[in-house]
Scaffold this motif. Structure first.
Motif, PDB file in Angstrom:
ATOM      1  N   THR A 172       0.897  -1.358   0.122  1.00 14.26           N
ATOM      2  CA  THR A 172      -0.059   0.451  -0.075  1.00 14.26           C
ATOM      3  C   THR A 172       1.317   1.201   0.295  1.00 14.26           C
ATOM      4  O   THR A 172       1.607   1.094   0.589  1.00 14.26           O
ATOM      5  CB  THR A 172      -1.077  -0.025   1.464  1.00 14.26           C
ATOM      6  N   SER A 173       0.988   2.220  -0.992  1.00 14.04           N
ATOM      7  CA  SER A 173       1.651   3.657  -0.647  1.00 14.04           C
ATOM      8  C   SER A 173       1.947   3.977   0.297  1.00 14.04           C
ATOM      9  O   SER A 173       0.383   4.025   1.014  1.00 14.04           O
ATOM     10  CB  SER A 173       0.930   3.971  -1.958  1.00 14.04           C
ATOM     11  N   THR A 189       1.032   7.704   3.020  1.00 12.81           N
ATOM     12  CA  THR A 189       0.261   8.877   2.803  1.00 12.81           C
ATOM     13  C   THR A 189       1.236   9.896   2.891  1.00 12.81           C
ATOM     14  O   THR A 189       2.692   9.766   2.483  1.00 12.81           O
ATOM     15  CB  THR A 189      -0.150   8.642   4.823  1.00 12.81           C
ATOM     16  N   GLY A 217      -2.517   4.768  -7.005  1.00  8.26           N
ATOM     17  CA  GLY A 217      -2.007   5.444  -5.037  1.00  8.26           C
ATOM     18  C   GLY A 217      -0.995   5.769  -5.200  1.00  8.26           C
ATOM     19  O   GLY A 217      -0.751   7.159  -4.313  1.00  8.26           O
ATOM     20  N   ASN A 238      -0.702  10.530  -3.765  1.00 12.30           N
ATOM     21  CA  ASN A 238      -0.229  10.163  -2.396  1.00 12.30           C
ATOM     22  C   ASN A 238       0.951  10.747  -2.740  1.00 12.30           C
ATOM     23  O   ASN A 238       1.245  12.419  -1.991  1.00 12.30           O
ATOM     24  CB  ASN A 238       0.366   8.842  -1.668  1.00 12.30           C
ATOM     25  N   THR A 276      -4.281   8.142   7.250  1.00 11.68           N
ATOM     26  CA  THR A 276      -3.637   6.619   7.764  1.00 11.68           C
ATOM     27  C   THR A 276      -3.977   5.623   6.226  1.00 11.68           C
ATOM     28  O   THR A 276      -3.802   4.274   6.591  1.00 11.68           O
ATOM     29  CB  THR A 276      -4.246   6.194   9.198  1.00 11.68           C
ATOM     30  N   VAL A 277      -4.874   5.975   5.310  1.00 10.68           N
ATOM     31  CA  VAL A 277      -5.049   4.634   4.252  1.00 10.68           C
ATOM     32  C   VAL A 277      -4.213   4.397   3.461  1.00 10.68           C
ATOM     33  O   VAL A 277      -3.835   3.614   3.207  1.00 10.68           O
ATOM     34  CB  VAL A 277      -6.371   5.188   3.448  1.00 10.68           C
ATOM     35  N   GLY A 278      -3.363   4.844   2.976  1.00  7.97           N
ATOM     36  CA  GLY A 278      -2.499   5.413   1.888  1.00  7.97           C
ATOM     37  C   GLY A 278      -3.334   4.565   0.503  1.00  7.97           C
ATOM     38  O   GLY A 278      -4.598   5.166   0.117  1.00  7.97           O
ATOM     39  N   GLY A 279      -2.283   3.968  -0.198  1.00 11.28           N
ATOM     40  CA  GLY A 279      -2.993   3.556  -1.603  1.00 11.28           C
ATOM     41  C   GLY A 279      -3.690   4.280  -2.291  1.00 11.28           C
ATOM     42  O   GLY A 279      -3.408   5.494  -2.246  1.00 11.28           O
TER      43      GLY A 279
END
Ligand SMILES: Nc1ncnc2c1ncn2[C@@H]1O[C@H](COP(=O)(O)OP(=O)(O)O)[C@@H](O)[C@H]1O
Ligand SMILES: Nc1ncnc2c1ncn2[C@@H]1O[C@H](COP(=O)(O)OP(=O)(O)O)[C@@H](O)[C@H]1O
Ligand SMILES: [Mg+2]
Ligand SMILES: [Mg+2]
Ligand SMILES: [Mg+2]
Ligand SMILES: [Mg+2]
Lengths: 331, 225, 331, 225
Positions: free
Chosen positions: C80-81, C83, C109, C113, D82-85
């Motif tokens: 997951t990339s 933040t 993503g 970000n 907090t999520v990212g992606g």
């Protein structure tokens, strides 16, 4: 069995073709004898370091050939020690007249084949042999084959390689190699088995929640089986037998955490964090660290920890330049 | 039989038949030997020995030495240079010593075969330092040669048959043993309950000898074939 | 799922503890923001290189932080990339006033970000962004997300790192990074899936004889499925789409064969032998080679090939000293 | 109902209930969302959104802003950080724009909610450049907001219910689509035949709105609850 191979019987031969192509100009390969050696060998005035063993432990040993480490490595079949002819050929490729050091992991087959090579050698430099035996998983006894040689072999090859590069003589290089071995201890755990390509089936089976503790690097079963706990529990299972066997306090320690081939680096980093915590609690001061794949067992998941109780001289030799596919710095 | 001169002696051709039979048995049992080695070793014994014996048989097809010592020097060196592992030097030494003890002859009588076999086992022990009970090939080889020596008076065929039986008993006796030599020793108590792979291949070696000699020598007085 | 972890939800946090312990004095870790950065940052007068992405690709990116390569890397959750806060924190740790280059793999993503981080940045050096997109498995089109960034990212980070270390200015460093990306192509294959720790199940299933061709580095399914052939056939499946996409003849080529995490080095060597043979037949001259684990997908078995059409300047930058956990030479 | 002043308006407490309900639904559907993402993405959508919404709900329990814009700024920034992606910036932008459009008020009427929702979707499209038909969350959000706008006259509760239905229809319509944005686009034709994970979570967002408003507003003339 899912592997990137052609004929499973010819994995070692085929892999050596790739080693030659990947390290052109740095490494040479004697395909007939399956020997990887320094392209610039023999190196004038230098003790030649020769090691070898079964294949499947890459980068050990061929990946540790190069300036500052080994002069030659013999690649046996997968998990099968090389034959005396291979060792003789390796010796001949790299012998510069200053003596040859054989670095042999303590397995019956490896010891006997290297011994026969020494018996069969005609002419050539004097040969000294250092047998590594650092695996605390194996109970030591006069009546058995003794402890296995595992991770410390990497450290022995690095440090003896630096001593040889510094033009120490054969007995001095052998001495420093023995000193590293005597001060080194290792322990490994496996989460999965590996599959010898020519066999095509996993060597052993482990249930989804099982751990093989004290596993060998050839898929030999280990000391016992246990339930796979958290990384922090596994770290205890590695550190405790090692630090119970030898006192690592009061000296700078070289720590190597090696993956067994199928474990991703993120897990090795995570494991090293747990190990460092436990070592800190036990007053062990780590001065140098390696985390990665250095002595593997094909695609086995798991890791092995090696600690070497060093001193300033050994650290200097450790820090000396090395230029091999598997270990490189300062060059 | 055919053109054989002395029915109590073993000619080079029969010794080659022994090796070929051993090669065939090893090939047939390759996966079994490897599976035994997977249980208490590193899953290569069948592969190792099969690779070596195929090289031996090929070599002998290309060029068959005329004397027993030359024959077994070829066999021993071929195994040493193709097998690797523990069994390469051990079987290699077995055959090298066997040949040296036999000498530059073109046949062996029952006693000569006994001397050669004893020398071979001596070589295995000298190289590997295993004692009976250590759960190794010695547990098949040692009782086999002893049985051969006891039966030597009844001629090579029957002595070899006795040796083969003793080798198989010795092999089976390794099951409960706790290994003290070789890779299985790392398992300590966990090695008990398994056949030793090397003892199993050694039993094939004696089975091959018995098979190669069976029927090629005249029957003896006790009527066994 | 068999993994060396504590709580599967905290794998990234825990792994960063290990990274810090293993590379004490060389790398620093901002645990709150999950940023790995050079212990000596900010480096006066130097353009700062910041990258990052989902975790699970180790050594990418944290293992490429150090002199001659990245100044900082942000570790997102597994696959997951990161933040924008993480990127902002990374920038702040390493900004020496000479500009910041963001190296971003082309995933929706990651791009969004990093873009948001730039939008949110207040004060600080000017920021340039290079998006890598080398994966020939993905059909390129104006209407889609475009090609993914995979292996070329390693080469971009190395070469741009050398340019920054040589005190080139921001636009020059960004230019050379773009040049590497524009001249780089990659293709990967998977033999097995990987298991995201927090999920606990393999992302996809492959039959015993199946191969996922053109797989992504996040366990995304690939271009198609095929039957797993010999290493030589797999090598064709990697080389052909790459060399069909860009002409690699007539220039020195940098070749990187990366394992995906669960493939042993012996198979990578073997594969490289096949790849070198095919490249030779196609008149592609490999000038530099890397074979090992550089951009991985947890414990996935398989490999990816990256070729970069270089020139003398790029080779010089490639050869310049680098001192990171994952890539080290000349230092 | 209870102490509510104007039955046609939505108060901050109800908006918080919307977010809490969304958080609960995401948590319940976490594994399903992740499984959908495993099929055409990278198996993290449920994990990502659950992590983010848990952070949002925790943050709101600790400190609940009094105005709509402040509330959604907190929500948006929390998701972004907090999520990212892909979904982090997209849902983050949705809520940030929603809040900005709503302004520093402490309640929204049906039309104000429409404006805010439209701004939110606009933010998603501005950030992600997806068009309807690209197999993304836009395929659920866009028809949902349009349905809300059409039903705005019947009050927020009914409009939200209509939006939820439209979101679910939009979600289901993603099944045959070939993805052109996001990670699923790498699959090209292979992405067809699967629900889009982001459209599925967006349908939950509208379901949560409908649920949070259901029964809290007086019935309208068509008798629906
Ligand atoms: N020291 C020894 N003396 C006699 N036989 C031995 C000794 N060590 C091992 N062996 C025999 O070798 C067999 C294993 O052979 P093999 O699998 O080919 O070699 P390795 O153990 O090196 O893989 C064992 O089953 C045992 O019978
Ligand atoms: N450009 C875009 N515009 C709108 N929505 C998108 C876009 N790209 C991806 N998405 C949505 O994001 C979802 C995936 O979210 P998530 O799995 O959390 O992120 P990632 O793909 O980075 O792993 C997709 O199912 C899709 O609905
Ligand atoms: Mg072996
Ligand atoms: Mg064996
Ligand atoms: Mg993701
Ligand atoms: Mg995803």
């Amino acid at each position: 069995m899912k592997k990137l191979v052609n004929d499973p019987q010819h994995v070692v031969t085929d892999a050596l073709v790739g080693v030659e192509a990947a390290y052109l100009g740095r490494l040479a390969v004697d395909h007939e004898h399956r020997v990887v050696y320094r392209a610039d060998a023999p190196v004038a005035g230098k003790v030649a370091l020769v090691s070898g063993g079964g294949s499947g432990h890459e980068p050990l040993h061929g990946g540790f050939v190069g300036p500052g480490m080994l002069d030659a490595a013999c690649a046996g079949e997968v998990f099968t020690s090389p034959t005396p002819d291979q060792v003789l050929a390796a010796d001949q490729h790299v012998d510069a007249g200053a003596g040859i050091l054989h670095i042999v992991k303590n397995y019956t087959g490896d010891v006997m084949n290297f011994d026969m090579a020494v018996e069969l050698a005609e002419g050539g430099s004097p040969i000294a042999t250092v047998v590594t035996n650092d695996d605390v998983a194996v109970e030591d006894s006069l009546y058995t084959a003794g402890r296995r040689g595992i991770g410390v072999t990497v450290v022995v090859e690095k440090i003896a390689g630096a001593a040889a590069e510094g033009r120490r003589d054969l007995s001095a290089v052998a001495d420093v190699a023995r000193r590293v071995n005597d001060n080194g201890r290792s322990m490994g755990v496996a989460l999965t088995s590996c599959t010898v390509p020519a066999v095509g089936r996993p060597t052993f089976d482990l249930a989804e929640d099982e751990l093989e503790i004290g596993v060998g690097i050839h898929g030999e079963p280990g000391r016992s089986r246990g339930r796979l706990g958290t990384a922090s529990e596994v770290a205890e299972q590695l550190v405790v037998p090692i630090t119970d066997d030898l006192d690592f306090t009061g000296a700078p320690v070289i720590a190597m955490l090696s993956g067994l081939g199928g474990t991703p680096l993120i897990e090795l980093y995570l494991m090293y964090g747990e190990i460092a915590r436990i070592l800190g609690r036990r007053n062990v001061t780590v001065a140098r660290t390696l985390v990665g794949n250095y002595i593997t067992s094909l695609e086995m998941a798991g890791c092995s920890l090696t600690l070497v109780r060093a001193d300033d001289e050994l650290l200097d030799l450790w820090d000396a330049p090395v230029d091999t596919p598997g270990l490189r710095w300062g060059a | 039989m055919g053109s054989r001169a002395d029915p109590g002696t073993v000619e080079v051709a029969q010794l080659v038949a022994w090796l070929e039979t051993f090669g065939r048995l090893v090939h047939e049992e390759r996966d079994h030997l490897t599976a035994l080695d997977a249980a208490i070793g590193d899953a290569d014994h069948g592969l190792n020995l099969d690779r070596g014996m195929r090289a031996v048989v090929e070599r002998l097809h290309a060029d068959r030495p005329a004397t027993v010592d030359a024959l077994f020097k070829t066999v021993g060196m071929t195994l040493v240079s193709t097998v690797g592992g523990a069994s390469g030097p051990l079987y290699g030494t077995f055959f090298l010593r066997f040949g040296t003890a036999a000498g530059p002859v073109d046949e062996l009588d029952a006693a000569g075969l006994a001397t050669a076999l004893r020398a071979g086992v001596g070589g295995v022990v000298a190289r590997g330092k295993a004692e009976p009970g250590d759960k190794t090939m010695v547990d098949a080889l040692e009782p086999a040669v002893t049985a051969y020596e006891r039966a030597v008076g009844s001629g090579p065929e029957h002595a070899a048959a006795a040796a083969s039986e003793a080798a198989e008993a010795g092999r089976d006796a390794t099951i409960p043993m706790v290994a003290r030599k070789g890779r299985a020793s790392y398992l300590a108590e966990r090695s008990a309950g398994h056949l030793d792979p090397g003892a199993t291949s050694s039993a094939l070696l004696l089975r091959a000898l018995a098979d190669a000699l069976a029927g090629t020598l005249p029957e003896t007085t006790d009527g066994r074939a």
